[in-house]
Design a protein around this motif. Structure first.
Motif, mmCIF file in Angstrom:
data_model
loop_
_atom_site.group_PDB
_atom_site.id
_atom_site.type_symbol
_atom_site.label_atom_id
_atom_site.label_comp_id
_atom_site.label_asym_id
_atom_site.label_seq_id
_atom_site.Cartn_x
_atom_site.Cartn_y
_atom_site.Cartn_z
ATOM 1 N N SER A 197 56.675 61.816 43.339
ATOM 2 C CA SER A 197 57.714 62.017 43.865
ATOM 3 C C SER A 197 57.056 62.106 45.495
ATOM 4 O O SER A 197 58.036 61.685 46.139
ATOM 5 C CB SER A 197 58.006 63.852 43.819
ATOM 6 O OG SER A 197 58.415 63.752 42.437
ATOM 7 N N HIS A 198 55.936 62.218 45.858
ATOM 8 C CA HIS A 198 55.621 62.217 47.268
ATOM 9 C C HIS A 198 55.620 60.444 47.493
ATOM 10 O O HIS A 198 56.238 60.283 48.562
ATOM 11 C CB HIS A 198 54.075 62.662 47.562
ATOM 12 C CG HIS A 198 54.168 63.933 47.421
ATOM 13 N ND1 HIS A 198 52.993 64.718 46.884
ATOM 14 C CD2 HIS A 198 54.851 65.089 47.282
ATOM 15 C CE1 HIS A 198 53.060 66.124 46.889
ATOM 16 N NE2 HIS A 198 54.381 66.284 47.292
ATOM 17 N N GLU A 201 59.399 60.000 47.880
ATOM 18 C CA GLU A 201 59.853 60.450 49.039
ATOM 19 C C GLU A 201 59.589 59.822 50.122
ATOM 20 O O GLU A 201 60.735 59.542 51.161
ATOM 21 C CB GLU A 201 59.480 61.962 49.472
ATOM 22 C CG GLU A 201 59.933 62.994 48.293
ATOM 23 C CD GLU A 201 61.023 63.582 48.454
ATOM 24 O OE1 GLU A 201 62.036 63.192 49.199
ATOM 25 O OE2 GLU A 201 61.384 64.736 48.086
ATOM 26 N N TRP A 264 62.773 63.421 52.072
ATOM 27 C CA TRP A 264 61.957 64.839 51.925
ATOM 28 C C TRP A 264 63.291 65.866 51.451
ATOM 29 O O TRP A 264 62.643 67.051 51.215
ATOM 30 C CB TRP A 264 61.233 65.018 52.832
ATOM 31 C CG TRP A 264 60.311 64.202 52.995
ATOM 32 C CD1 TRP A 264 60.115 63.015 53.920
ATOM 33 C CD2 TRP A 264 58.856 64.284 52.270
ATOM 34 N NE1 TRP A 264 58.991 62.337 53.529
ATOM 35 C CE2 TRP A 264 58.161 62.975 52.557
ATOM 36 C CE3 TRP A 264 58.400 65.170 50.983
ATOM 37 C CZ2 TRP A 264 57.115 62.570 51.956
ATOM 38 C CZ3 TRP A 264 57.169 64.700 50.423
ATOM 39 C CH2 TRP A 264 56.642 63.512 50.962
ATOM 40 N N THR A 266 64.478 66.323 48.534
ATOM 41 C CA THR A 266 64.248 66.855 47.186
ATOM 42 C C THR A 266 63.237 68.115 47.256
ATOM 43 O O THR A 266 63.273 69.084 46.598
ATOM 44 C CB THR A 266 63.734 65.809 46.236
ATOM 45 O OG1 THR A 266 64.653 64.976 45.950
ATOM 46 C CG2 THR A 266 63.391 66.567 44.851
ATOM 47 N N HIS A 267 62.103 67.870 48.069
ATOM 48 C CA HIS A 267 61.267 68.766 48.217
ATOM 49 C C HIS A 267 61.785 69.937 48.988
ATOM 50 O O HIS A 267 61.380 71.155 48.652
ATOM 51 C CB HIS A 267 59.892 68.369 49.215
ATOM 52 C CG HIS A 267 59.037 67.669 48.390
ATOM 53 N ND1 HIS A 267 59.205 66.636 47.593
ATOM 54 C CD2 HIS A 267 57.628 68.160 48.230
ATOM 55 C CE1 HIS A 267 58.039 66.420 46.978
ATOM 56 N NE2 HIS A 267 57.078 67.345 47.407
ATOM 57 N N PHE A 289 64.525 65.491 41.471
ATOM 58 C CA PHE A 289 64.405 64.215 42.179
ATOM 59 C C PHE A 289 65.588 63.239 41.532
ATOM 60 O O PHE A 289 66.546 62.553 42.248
ATOM 61 C CB PHE A 289 63.156 63.677 42.135
ATOM 62 C CG PHE A 289 62.760 62.780 43.334
ATOM 63 C CD1 PHE A 289 63.747 62.006 44.103
ATOM 64 C CD2 PHE A 289 61.616 62.745 43.822
ATOM 65 C CE1 PHE A 289 63.504 61.251 45.300
ATOM 66 C CE2 PHE A 289 61.359 62.091 45.001
ATOM 67 C CZ PHE A 289 62.100 61.310 45.583
#
Ligand code: NZQ
Ligand code: ZN
Length: 387
Positions: A197-198, A201, A264, A266-267, A289
């Motif tokens: 995910s990072h 993003e 970002w 989603t975070h 996500f």
């Protein structure tokens, strides 16, 4: 590509038996050492004893702060700050995952700050200094071991906030893949999802001409997708654990995003969910996500199509751009399902009762995200589809 300056001062010490490096590193910074750790995994897997044995050979005074929670809490940060002040600590050694490291970052700043460290976390004031600290990382996930980011939960106000400061790069981080052999299956899955995910993003970015960044992200995703199943099948697969550990650091240490800014959202949304329900970060991210990508498909389609072809091996022949992107999205979900990641908020007993509360926490000003901006209504929709 946008202009950039890249400077990451953290010394990364990677590989088997690297814990010994503590003997060289710690004396550079001080002799009154606070060791911070979580709920006890480091005692069960032997890292705690090995660390104390190493430090016993040095002439140092050792203090401890244990019990740092997963999703670390402000109250525990305060405890650490008090300890640092009372015992005149000059160096902190964080042993654990993102939670222990993030709490340590807040303690390091708070110990030298006259006011309430919460004001720095909320952005009302800026850190001007911090105690030096190093880390012994025990789980592949957040990248906190080599970035200036920390995420702290204020359980009283139900806020989980990300803050950054150039003063909270660890002085050094020791990454021995063997230290991650004991990471339980669920946490290994959450870590792999968080790492991917990072990378993604960063990828969903509007910056033009970023071919190297995109290829690096794609390579990182493919690498995690190869390594995670090996490690899940055999938790003591050294090479697999090493690969995941390196991916975790590289996904969020500033390398991938030079010259581009990601989205970002989603975070931010996951942090709001965790603030209310205290769920594992990677678990929440993996649920939300794909729904964020789908909700914004008009904007995300081009990048999702590229991912579909380059990472998820979708054959584009005879398909429209939308169909390719949709197929890629389906395969992303399948990948995380195959890891064993949760795919509905219901998996954490989260229903529609507090949707609006979570959405408002995620988007207090009514809008979040850079690449595909989400309004309060968008966030509510994304959460609803994640149920
Ligand atoms: O507390 P202990 O007993 O150590 O157990 C931990 C914890 O229960 C366990 N664990 C860690 N290493 C282990 C192990 N168990 C057995 N053997 C080992 N070697 O795993 C559990 C989870 O640990 P935690 O530190 O919470 O995991 P993670 O590294 O995923 O960190 C999550 C936190 O980091 C924040 C998240 O929001 C969450 O609060 N994030 C921090 C970021 C950053 N600083 O850059 C970015 C991320 O996106 C994320 O938001
Ligand atoms: Zn994350």
């Amino acid at each position: 590509m946008e202009n950039f300056t890249f400077n990451n001062p953290t010394k990364l010490i990677f590989g088997r038996d690297t814990l010994d490096e503590l003997k060289t590193e710690i004396p550079k910074y001080g002799s009154r050492i606070l060791i911070t750790y979580g709920g006890g995994s480091i005692k069960r897997n032997g890292i705690y004893d090995r660390t104390l044995d190493l430090l016993a050979a040095l002439d140092m005074q050792i203090f401890e702060l244990s019990g740092i929670e997963a999703n670390p809490r402000l109250t525990t940060v305060y405890e650490g700050i008090t300890l640092c002040r009372e015992e005149k600590i000059d160096f902190i050694l964080a042993i654990g995952g993102g939670s222990v490291i993030d709490a340590t970052k807040a303690i390091a700043v708070g110990a030298l700050y006259e006011g309430d460290v919460w004001d720095i976390i909320t952005g009302q004031d800026e850190a001007k200094k911090a105690l030096p600290f190093g880390t012994v990382l025990t789980i592949a996930a957040t990248g906190s071991e080599m970035n200036p980011i920390s995420v702290i939960t204020n359980w009283e106000t139900k806020e989980k906030l990300l803050w950054t400061s150039p003063y909270v790069y660890p002085a050094f981080s020791i990454l021995d893949p063997v230290h991650t052999f004991s990471v339980p299956k669920e946490q290994t899955i959450y870590g792999a999802v968080d790492i991917m995910s990072h990378a993604m993003e960063h990828y969903f970015s509007a910056a033009p001409n970023t071919p190297l960044n995109e290829r690096m992200v794609e390579s990182l995703l493919t690498t995690v997708m190869e390594a995670a199943p090996k490690v899940l099948a055999n938790p003591e697969d050294y090479e697999g654990r090493a690969t995941l550990l390196f991916c975790g650091t590289m996904a969020f240490n500033g390398v991938l995003n030079q010259g581009m800014n990601g989205d970002w959202s989603t975070h931010v949304i996951e942090h709001a969910v965790s603030a209310v329900y205290d769920i594992p970060h990677g678990g929440g991210i993996g649920i939300i996500f794909p729904h964020w990508i789908r909700h914004h498909l008009d904007t995300t389609e081009k990048k999702m199509k590229q991912l579909a072809i380059r990472v998820f091996e979708v054959d584009p022949v005879g398909k429209s751009d939308r169909e390719i992107a949709e197929e890629g999205l389906k395969r992303l979900r399948q990948t995380w399902d195959q890891f064993g990641a949760p795919n509905r908020l219901m998996d954490y007993q989260i229903d529609d009762q507090r949707l609006l509360e979570m959405a408002s926490k995620a988007a207090p000003s009514g809008r979040i995200g850079g690449f595909a901006p989400s309004t309060l209504e968008d966030v509510t929709e994304i959460l609803k589809s994640s149920l």
